[in-house]
Write a protein that holds these residues in place. Structure first.
Motif, PDB file in Angstrom:
ATOM      1  N   ASP A  84      42.841  24.711  42.519  1.00 38.49           N
ATOM      2  CA  ASP A  84      43.083  23.470  43.239  1.00 38.49           C
ATOM      3  C   ASP A  84      43.927  23.648  44.496  1.00 38.49           C
ATOM      4  O   ASP A  84      43.579  23.143  45.559  1.00 38.49           O
ATOM      5  CB  ASP A  84      43.765  22.450  42.313  1.00 38.49           C
ATOM      6  N   GLY A  85      45.029  24.342  44.399  1.00 41.59           N
ATOM      7  CA  GLY A  85      45.960  24.424  45.524  1.00 41.59           C
ATOM      8  C   GLY A  85      45.785  25.693  46.341  1.00 41.59           C
ATOM      9  O   GLY A  85      45.215  26.686  45.876  1.00 41.59           O
ATOM     10  N   ARG A  86      46.301  25.673  47.577  1.00 40.77           N
ATOM     11  CA  ARG A  86      46.232  26.853  48.439  1.00 40.77           C
ATOM     12  C   ARG A  86      46.938  28.065  47.834  1.00 40.77           C
ATOM     13  O   ARG A  86      46.363  29.162  47.828  1.00 40.77           O
ATOM     14  CB  ARG A  86      46.804  26.505  49.815  1.00 40.77           C
ATOM     15  N   PRO A  87      48.161  27.944  47.317  1.00 39.31           N
ATOM     16  CA  PRO A  87      48.808  29.121  46.722  1.00 39.31           C
ATOM     17  C   PRO A  87      47.995  29.720  45.577  1.00 39.31           C
ATOM     18  O   PRO A  87      47.868  30.950  45.458  1.00 39.31           O
ATOM     19  CB  PRO A  87      50.164  28.588  46.242  1.00 39.31           C
ATOM     20  N   GLU A  88      47.441  28.851  44.742  1.00 36.42           N
ATOM     21  CA  GLU A  88      46.643  29.330  43.613  1.00 36.42           C
ATOM     22  C   GLU A  88      45.349  30.001  44.092  1.00 36.42           C
ATOM     23  O   GLU A  88      44.917  31.012  43.522  1.00 36.42           O
ATOM     24  CB  GLU A  88      46.311  28.165  42.681  1.00 36.42           C
ATOM     25  N   LEU A  90      44.850  31.519  47.032  1.00 38.91           N
ATOM     26  CA  LEU A  90      45.206  32.814  47.619  1.00 38.91           C
ATOM     27  C   LEU A  90      45.516  33.843  46.526  1.00 38.91           C
ATOM     28  O   LEU A  90      45.065  34.993  46.609  1.00 38.91           O
ATOM     29  CB  LEU A  90      46.425  32.664  48.538  1.00 38.91           C
ATOM     30  N   ALA A  91      46.274  33.431  45.524  1.00 40.61           N
ATOM     31  CA  ALA A  91      46.630  34.365  44.450  1.00 40.61           C
ATOM     32  C   ALA A  91      45.383  34.817  43.697  1.00 40.61           C
ATOM     33  O   ALA A  91      45.243  36.005  43.367  1.00 40.61           O
ATOM     34  CB  ALA A  91      47.622  33.699  43.493  1.00 40.61           C
ATOM     35  N   ALA A  92      44.464  33.883  43.424  1.00 41.79           N
ATOM     36  CA  ALA A  92      43.236  34.242  42.712  1.00 41.79           C
ATOM     37  C   ALA A  92      42.390  35.189  43.546  1.00 41.79           C
ATOM     38  O   ALA A  92      41.799  36.145  43.017  1.00 41.79           O
ATOM     39  CB  ALA A  92      42.444  32.980  42.374  1.00 41.79           C
ATOM     40  N   PHE A  93      42.316  34.935  44.851  1.00 45.71           N
ATOM     41  CA  PHE A  93      41.529  35.820  45.705  1.00 45.71           C
ATOM     42  C   PHE A  93      42.120  37.227  45.731  1.00 45.71           C
ATOM     43  O   PHE A  93      41.393  38.218  45.593  1.00 45.71           O
ATOM     44  CB  PHE A  93      41.443  35.273  47.127  1.00 45.71           C
ATOM     45  N   ARG A  94      43.412  37.322  45.937  1.00 46.80           N
ATOM     46  CA  ARG A  94      44.038  38.660  45.978  1.00 46.80           C
ATOM     47  C   ARG A  94      43.806  39.409  44.673  1.00 46.80           C
ATOM     48  O   ARG A  94      43.508  40.607  44.659  1.00 46.80           O
ATOM     49  CB  ARG A  94      45.539  38.525  46.257  1.00 46.80           C
ATOM     50  N   GLN A  95      43.928  38.699  43.561  1.00 51.18           N
ATOM     51  CA  GLN A  95      43.727  39.334  42.254  1.00 51.18           C
ATOM     52  C   GLN A  95      42.292  39.802  42.087  1.00 51.18           C
ATOM     53  O   GLN A  95      42.042  40.924  41.622  1.00 51.18           O
ATOM     54  CB  GLN A  95      44.096  38.351  41.146  1.00 51.18           C
ATOM     55  N   GLU A  96      41.332  38.960  42.486  1.00 52.98           N
ATOM     56  CA  GLU A  96      39.924  39.310  42.292  1.00 52.98           C
ATOM     57  C   GLU A  96      39.510  40.445  43.211  1.00 52.98           C
ATOM     58  O   GLU A  96      38.720  41.316  42.822  1.00 52.98           O
ATOM     59  CB  GLU A  96      39.037  38.086  42.523  1.00 52.98           C
ATOM     60  N   ALA A  97      40.035  40.458  44.437  1.00 57.74           N
ATOM     61  CA  ALA A  97      39.727  41.548  45.362  1.00 57.74           C
ATOM     62  C   ALA A  97      40.202  42.883  44.806  1.00 57.74           C
ATOM     63  O   ALA A  97      39.498  43.900  44.872  1.00 57.74           O
ATOM     64  CB  ALA A  97      40.368  41.273  46.724  1.00 57.74           C
TER      65      ALA A  97
END
Length: 281
Positions: A84-88, A90-97
């Motif tokens: 839902d949120g921008r911080p979440e 970004l964190a999900a993207f960094r983790q998945e990358a």
């Protein structure tokens, strides 16, 4: 001169570019407002761009790490809900990358894995995702600064390989039901001036009946297996530029310097029109 074999990078290089461009994308978009428009992807904002690559990288991470080899297995995959949120996000993207790069690093390049192309290996995913991250990293930089002031260079060898992937894997791919008929005397040489890689691209027609019973006679291209560059082949047009500029031109991203057109200008323009028509959106 490079051929379609010669442009391929090492698996370590693909993973290096995947990691660094994914990190650059996240860092740049972290400084951009969520609603900032993506000029190269109409209809998207910064968060849409992040979410898109999150879904793509998550999908290929599952294919590679779970050892999926069939269409039936892949069809069972469902994307995770968008954070839902921008911080979440970004964190999900960094983790998945990071998970995708780690999964590819742990998997032999020749290991069988599903893909939509004829190349059914994990190496296909490494190559494809390095280019996916590169092009969208550029999108992120242009989102943060549409004037190009945040733009960073694209490695020439990666760009040359991206030209080859686009011409052969995307634009040059033809389904089994299709017959490709190159049109004699309508060949253009594409030249990456900084790497020396060249491609002979001929305008063609794609004919046949698809599985739905629809008959086709569509514009297409035929890419030669190699370019001898020894005077035995005489293209009637030339499209040349740096590898980065040609790569961006094929992906319909802004170039730094406009490629040069020589020879039959009408034919070169026609080829570029066909390339634009068959390129992925």
């Amino acid at each position: 001169m490079g051929t379609h074999q010669g442009t391929r990078l090492s698996e370590q290089a693909y993973l290096r570019f995947l990691r660094q461009d994914s990190e650059r994308l996240a860092d740049v978009l972290a400084q951009a407002p969520s609603g900032a428009r993506v000029p190269t992807c109409p209809g998207w904002d910064a968060d849409d761009l992040l979410a898109h690559l999150l879904v793509v990288q998550s999908f290929w991470c599952r294919v590679v790490s779970d050892g999926l080899t069939t269409e039936a297995e892949v069809s069972q995959l469902t994307p995770a809900p968008r954070p839902d949120g921008r911080p979440e996000l970004l964190a999900a993207f960094r983790q998945e990358a990071a998970r995708l790069a780690d999964a590819l690093e742990a998997t032999p390049a020749q290991a069988q894995r599903w893909s939509w192309s004829r190349d059914q290996t994990a190496g296909f995913a490494a190559r494809r995702q390095a280019h996916e991250a590169c092009i969208h990293r550029l999108d992120a930089e242009l989102t943060a600064a549409p004037d190009g002031s945040h733009r960073s260079p694209i490695d020439a060898a990666l760009a040359a390989d991206g030209i080859d992937e686009m011409l052969r894997v995307f634009m040059g791919y033809h389904p089994a039901w299709a017959v490709i008929r190159p049109e004699p005397g309508r060949t253009v040489r594409v030249v990456a001036t900084d790497t020396g890689d060249t491609w002979l691209v001929t305008l063609a027609r794609r004919a046949g009946t698809d599985p739905r019973g629809v008959e086709h006679d569509d514009p297409a291209i035929y890419v030669a297996g190699n370019d001898p560059v020894d005077g035995t082949v005489h293209p009637v047009g030339i499209l040349s530029g740096s590898a980065e500029d040609l790569y961006c031109r094929l992906w319909r991203r802004p170039v730094l310097t406009e490629p040069l057109r020589a020879g039959d200008a009408v034919l070169v323009a026609e080829l570029e029109g066909v390339l634009d028509a068959v390129a992925p959106r």
